[in-house]
Design a protein around this motif. Structure first.
Motif, PDB file in Angstrom:
ATOM      1  N   ALA A 117     -15.346  30.534  14.653  1.00  0.00           N
ATOM      2  CA  ALA A 117     -16.909  29.464  14.532  1.00  0.00           C
ATOM      3  C   ALA A 117     -18.003  30.347  14.612  1.00  0.00           C
ATOM      4  O   ALA A 117     -18.749  30.394  13.477  1.00  0.00           O
ATOM      5  N   PRO A 118     -18.458  31.149  15.309  1.00  0.00           N
ATOM      6  CA  PRO A 118     -19.670  32.000  15.478  1.00  0.00           C
ATOM      7  C   PRO A 118     -19.839  32.975  14.313  1.00  0.00           C
ATOM      8  O   PRO A 118     -20.877  33.037  13.754  1.00  0.00           O
ATOM      9  N   LYS A 119     -18.558  33.758  13.879  1.00  0.00           N
ATOM     10  CA  LYS A 119     -18.892  34.557  12.850  1.00  0.00           C
ATOM     11  C   LYS A 119     -18.986  33.667  11.397  1.00  0.00           C
ATOM     12  O   LYS A 119     -19.617  34.185  10.710  1.00  0.00           O
ATOM     13  N   ALA A 120     -18.251  32.836  11.504  1.00  0.00           N
ATOM     14  CA  ALA A 120     -18.615  31.936  10.176  1.00  0.00           C
ATOM     15  C   ALA A 120     -19.928  31.362  10.263  1.00  0.00           C
ATOM     16  O   ALA A 120     -20.534  31.290   9.040  1.00  0.00           O
ATOM     17  N   ALA A 121     -20.330  31.045  11.245  1.00  0.00           N
ATOM     18  CA  ALA A 121     -21.981  30.524  11.172  1.00  0.00           C
ATOM     19  C   ALA A 121     -22.786  31.763  10.939  1.00  0.00           C
ATOM     20  O   ALA A 121     -23.925  31.423  10.245  1.00  0.00           O
ATOM     21  N   GLY A 122     -22.473  33.155  11.276  1.00  0.00           N
ATOM     22  CA  GLY A 122     -23.205  34.128  10.934  1.00  0.00           C
ATOM     23  C   GLY A 122     -23.283  34.357   9.564  1.00  0.00           C
ATOM     24  O   GLY A 122     -24.093  35.246   9.005  1.00  0.00           O
ATOM     25  N   VAL A 123     -22.287  33.756   8.673  1.00  0.00           N
ATOM     26  CA  VAL A 123     -22.526  34.060   7.106  1.00  0.00           C
ATOM     27  C   VAL A 123     -23.606  33.357   6.673  1.00  0.00           C
ATOM     28  O   VAL A 123     -24.282  33.760   5.541  1.00  0.00           O
ATOM     29  N   ILE A 124     -24.026  32.254   7.131  1.00  0.00           N
ATOM     30  CA  ILE A 124     -25.015  31.314   6.805  1.00  0.00           C
ATOM     31  C   ILE A 124     -26.382  32.361   7.074  1.00  0.00           C
ATOM     32  O   ILE A 124     -27.345  32.591   6.308  1.00  0.00           O
ATOM     33  N   HIS A 125     -26.451  32.790   8.528  1.00  0.00           N
ATOM     34  CA  HIS A 125     -27.441  33.522   8.910  1.00  0.00           C
ATOM     35  C   HIS A 125     -27.096  34.207  10.274  1.00  0.00           C
ATOM     36  O   HIS A 125     -26.546  33.719  10.873  1.00  0.00           O
ATOM     37  N   THR A 126     -27.567  35.523  10.369  1.00  0.00           N
ATOM     38  CA  THR A 126     -27.039  36.257  11.288  1.00  0.00           C
ATOM     39  C   THR A 126     -27.453  35.899  12.735  1.00  0.00           C
ATOM     40  O   THR A 126     -26.577  35.760  13.586  1.00  0.00           O
ATOM     41  N   ASP A 127     -28.575  35.322  12.715  1.00  0.00           N
ATOM     42  CA  ASP A 127     -29.114  34.668  13.889  1.00  0.00           C
ATOM     43  C   ASP A 127     -28.184  33.501  14.503  1.00  0.00           C
ATOM     44  O   ASP A 127     -28.080  33.181  15.503  1.00  0.00           O
ATOM     45  N   PHE A 128     -27.568  32.789  13.505  1.00  0.00           N
ATOM     46  CA  PHE A 128     -26.634  31.624  13.769  1.00  0.00           C
ATOM     47  C   PHE A 128     -25.479  32.177  14.766  1.00  0.00           C
ATOM     48  O   PHE A 128     -24.869  31.539  15.629  1.00  0.00           O
ATOM     49  N   GLU A 129     -24.925  33.349  14.480  1.00  0.00           N
ATOM     50  CA  GLU A 129     -23.823  34.042  15.155  1.00  0.00           C
ATOM     51  C   GLU A 129     -24.351  34.059  16.544  1.00  0.00           C
ATOM     52  O   GLU A 129     -23.714  34.062  17.561  1.00  0.00           O
ATOM     53  N   LYS A 130     -25.498  34.757  16.993  1.00  0.00           N
ATOM     54  CA  LYS A 130     -26.253  34.884  18.193  1.00  0.00           C
ATOM     55  C   LYS A 130     -26.349  33.765  18.649  1.00  0.00           C
ATOM     56  O   LYS A 130     -25.953  33.665  20.062  1.00  0.00           O
ATOM     57  N   GLY A 131     -26.820  32.757  18.236  1.00  0.00           N
ATOM     58  CA  GLY A 131     -27.371  31.665  18.852  1.00  0.00           C
ATOM     59  C   GLY A 131     -26.317  30.667  18.704  1.00  0.00           C
ATOM     60  O   GLY A 131     -26.657  29.518  19.154  1.00  0.00           O
ATOM     61  N   PHE A 132     -25.034  30.789  18.369  1.00  0.00           N
ATOM     62  CA  PHE A 132     -24.012  29.747  18.347  1.00  0.00           C
ATOM     63  C   PHE A 132     -23.892  28.905  19.814  1.00  0.00           C
ATOM     64  O   PHE A 132     -23.927  29.363  20.749  1.00  0.00           O
ATOM     65  N   ILE A 133     -23.932  27.644  19.336  1.00  0.00           N
ATOM     66  CA  ILE A 133     -23.560  26.842  20.731  1.00  0.00           C
ATOM     67  C   ILE A 133     -22.211  26.017  20.638  1.00  0.00           C
ATOM     68  O   ILE A 133     -21.396  26.285  21.261  1.00  0.00           O
ATOM     69  N   LYS A 134     -22.274  25.377  19.385  1.00  0.00           N
ATOM     70  CA  LYS A 134     -20.929  24.576  18.967  1.00  0.00           C
ATOM     71  C   LYS A 134     -21.047  24.124  17.618  1.00  0.00           C
ATOM     72  O   LYS A 134     -21.957  24.451  16.936  1.00  0.00           O
ATOM     73  N   ALA A 135     -19.817  23.601  17.313  1.00  0.00           N
ATOM     74  CA  ALA A 135     -19.791  23.110  15.720  1.00  0.00           C
ATOM     75  C   ALA A 135     -19.263  21.672  15.775  1.00  0.00           C
ATOM     76  O   ALA A 135     -18.307  21.424  16.345  1.00  0.00           O
ATOM     77  N   GLU A 136     -19.479  20.999  14.970  1.00  0.00           N
ATOM     78  CA  GLU A 136     -19.137  19.622  14.607  1.00  0.00           C
ATOM     79  C   GLU A 136     -18.400  19.911  13.464  1.00  0.00           C
ATOM     80  O   GLU A 136     -18.964  20.314  12.441  1.00  0.00           O
ATOM     81  N   VAL A 137     -16.946  19.738  13.500  1.00  0.00           N
ATOM     82  CA  VAL A 137     -16.048  20.128  12.466  1.00  0.00           C
ATOM     83  C   VAL A 137     -15.428  18.700  11.842  1.00  0.00           C
ATOM     84  O   VAL A 137     -14.872  17.911  12.616  1.00  0.00           O
ATOM     85  N   PHE A 138     -15.424  18.638  10.527  1.00  0.00           N
ATOM     86  CA  PHE A 138     -14.671  17.523   9.766  1.00  0.00           C
ATOM     87  C   PHE A 138     -13.661  18.174   8.938  1.00  0.00           C
ATOM     88  O   PHE A 138     -13.847  19.300   8.072  1.00  0.00           O
ATOM     89  N   SER A 139     -12.649  17.478   8.929  1.00  0.00           N
ATOM     90  CA  SER A 139     -11.409  18.201   7.901  1.00  0.00           C
ATOM     91  C   SER A 139     -11.870  17.549   6.398  1.00  0.00           C
ATOM     92  O   SER A 139     -12.329  16.401   6.292  1.00  0.00           O
ATOM     93  N   PHE A 140     -11.916  18.445   5.447  1.00  0.00           N
ATOM     94  CA  PHE A 140     -12.028  17.707   4.104  1.00  0.00           C
ATOM     95  C   PHE A 140     -11.511  16.538   3.562  1.00  0.00           C
ATOM     96  O   PHE A 140     -11.994  15.604   3.115  1.00  0.00           O
ATOM     97  N   GLU A 141     -10.247  16.681   3.932  1.00  0.00           N
ATOM     98  CA  GLU A 141      -9.159  15.536   3.762  1.00  0.00           C
ATOM     99  C   GLU A 141      -9.736  14.319   4.280  1.00  0.00           C
ATOM    100  O   GLU A 141      -9.549  13.107   3.899  1.00  0.00           O
ATOM    101  N   ASP A 142     -10.090  14.297   5.892  1.00  0.00           N
ATOM    102  CA  ASP A 142     -10.523  13.083   6.589  1.00  0.00           C
ATOM    103  C   ASP A 142     -11.791  12.624   5.914  1.00  0.00           C
ATOM    104  O   ASP A 142     -11.973  11.414   5.849  1.00  0.00           O
ATOM    105  N   LEU A 143     -12.642  13.400   5.442  1.00  0.00           N
ATOM    106  CA  LEU A 143     -13.955  12.964   4.747  1.00  0.00           C
ATOM    107  C   LEU A 143     -13.749  12.403   3.493  1.00  0.00           C
ATOM    108  O   LEU A 143     -14.133  11.393   3.358  1.00  0.00           O
ATOM    109  N   VAL A 144     -12.685  12.738   2.682  1.00  0.00           N
ATOM    110  CA  VAL A 144     -12.369  12.166   1.443  1.00  0.00           C
ATOM    111  C   VAL A 144     -11.541  10.913   1.733  1.00  0.00           C
ATOM    112  O   VAL A 144     -12.046   9.633   0.997  1.00  0.00           O
ATOM    113  N   MET A 145     -10.836  10.882   2.728  1.00  0.00           N
ATOM    114  CA  MET A 145     -10.099   9.432   3.066  1.00  0.00           C
ATOM    115  C   MET A 145     -10.869   8.574   3.528  1.00  0.00           C
ATOM    116  O   MET A 145     -10.892   7.282   3.020  1.00  0.00           O
TER     117      MET A 145
END
Length: 369
Positions: free
Chosen positions: A307-335
């Motif tokens: 997750a931190p590395k994925a956040a860093g794709v948006i902005h490098t500071d996001f990887e350094k300051g990562f706290i947590k991620a709220e995650v939804f699966s695409f299938e659940d959102l559509v359902m």
């Protein structure tokens, strides 16, 4: 992170027609996905992904407003000119093509398998022969590169005979032997650490390959195997059959007419989409999404990224300051139709730094400012 694919081929095989079809398709989609051309022989196109539109519908339902923009993952195509038999020895544009292709992530070889008496071409239409010519030139180019490195590295070893430098020399010599035998470098089974040591060489035969068979119009929907290309199955490569002429026609049609024409041809998706998706998979890439009123966006990461590395794709500071991620699966959102409903049903997850991202995750990162 974006996928870059170099397109190579002998003269008059339909390589430029295919490249121009890609650009034409992007122009047709300009209202939604801005087109960008960096140089005359480089084009940026979108990675086909119907999930983006479905996420936009979720945003509309939840926030009662459509997202301001939809941003797909992108693929960079580089149209490599001048590859002819003898290129490694200076024929045509010689090794000038190396300057264009060395930084791409994968290589697409366009091979002629169509008949057209108006297209000048020496010899017969024989895909296997074309492939052997191209692969020979790529191997000879790599052989020049590795011989030059071995010679230079000998001087390094005289000064610093470290374990790492000795190991590098072993790698270089094993590559030289393989290339002289005409063997696939991918068959040598290099570790990820070895590949990192070899990265600066930009060896063409360490790049995944996609062979695009440019066939006649009446053969495009024929799903039968191609005996002359069966030998490729053991070379960590993929074969895609398409008709560049049809792809060019498809790109000029409206969505409705394109769908009707594809049904008439018996195609479930365009050949260009197959090429892009195949390249994406070959490189071990995957997609996650962010979604809200401002934008619905696809982000490209490596499979196995946390997750931190994925956040860093948006902005490098996001990887350094990562706290947590709220995650939804695409299938659940559509359902369930909304973020709110997913939370109410307990399918939204709070993940920490060790979470390994999954294909299709829809994420909101929480980071220190």
């Amino acid at each position: 992170m974006s996928l870059s694919i170099g397109i190579v081929g002998l003269p008059n095989v339909g390589k430029s027609t295919l490249f121009n079809a890609m650009l034409k398709r992007q122009v047709a989609l300009a209202a939604n996905y801005p087109f960008a051309t960096i140089e005359p022989n480089i084009g940026i196109v979108d990675l086909p992904d119907e999930r983006l539109n479905k996420l936009a519908e979720v945003v509309l339902k939840e926030f009662r407003v459509s997202p301001e923009r939809i941003v797909p993952a992108t693929v960079k195509f580089v149209d490599i000119a001048g590859l002819v038999e003898g290129a490694s020895a200076g024929e045509g544009l010689g090794n000038q093509f190396l300057g264009h292709i060395k930084d791409v992530s994968a290589i697409v070889q366009v091979v002629r398998d169509f008949s057209d008496e108006n297209v000048i071409r020496e010899g017969s239409i024989e895909p296997k022969s074309d492939i052997e010519v191209i692969n020979t030139e790529l191997m000879l180019a790599d052989l020049q590169t590795i011989n030059s490195r071995i010679e230079r590295h000998a001087g390094v070893l005289k000064k610093e005979k470290t374990l790492e430098n000795l190991h590098k020399q072993e790698l270089y010599l094993s590559i030289k032997v393989a290339l002289e035998k005409g063997a696939s470098l991918l068959s040598l089974g290099f570790s990820s650490e070895d590949l990192e040591l070899l990265k600066d060489l930009h060896l063409l035969n360490l790049k995944p390959k996609i062979y695009v068979l440019n066939c006649d119009e009446d053969a495009v929907a024929d799903g039968t195997s191609i005996p002359s290309l069966d030998f490729l199955e053991s070379h960590d490569s993929h074969v895609v059959k398409l008709c560049a002429k049809i792809e060019s026609e498809l790109c000029s049609l409206s969505d409705e007419d394109r769908s009707a024409y594809m049904r008439e041809l018996g195609l479930s998706e365009s050949g260009l989409d197959v090429v892009i998706k195949t390249g994406f998979a070959l490189l071990g890439l995957q997609t996650y999404f962010t979604a809200g009123p401002k934008e619905v966006r696809a982000w490209t990461i490596k499979k196995g990224d946390k997750a931190p590395k994925a956040a860093g794709v948006i902005h490098t500071d996001f990887e350094k300051g990562f706290i947590k991620a709220e995650v939804f699966s695409f299938e659940d959102l559509v359902m369930y139709g909304s973020f709110k409903e997913c939370k109410a049903r307990g399918v939204a997850r709070i993940e920490g730094k060790d979470y390994i991202m999954q294909e299709g995750d829809v994420v909101e990162f929480r980071v220190n400012a």
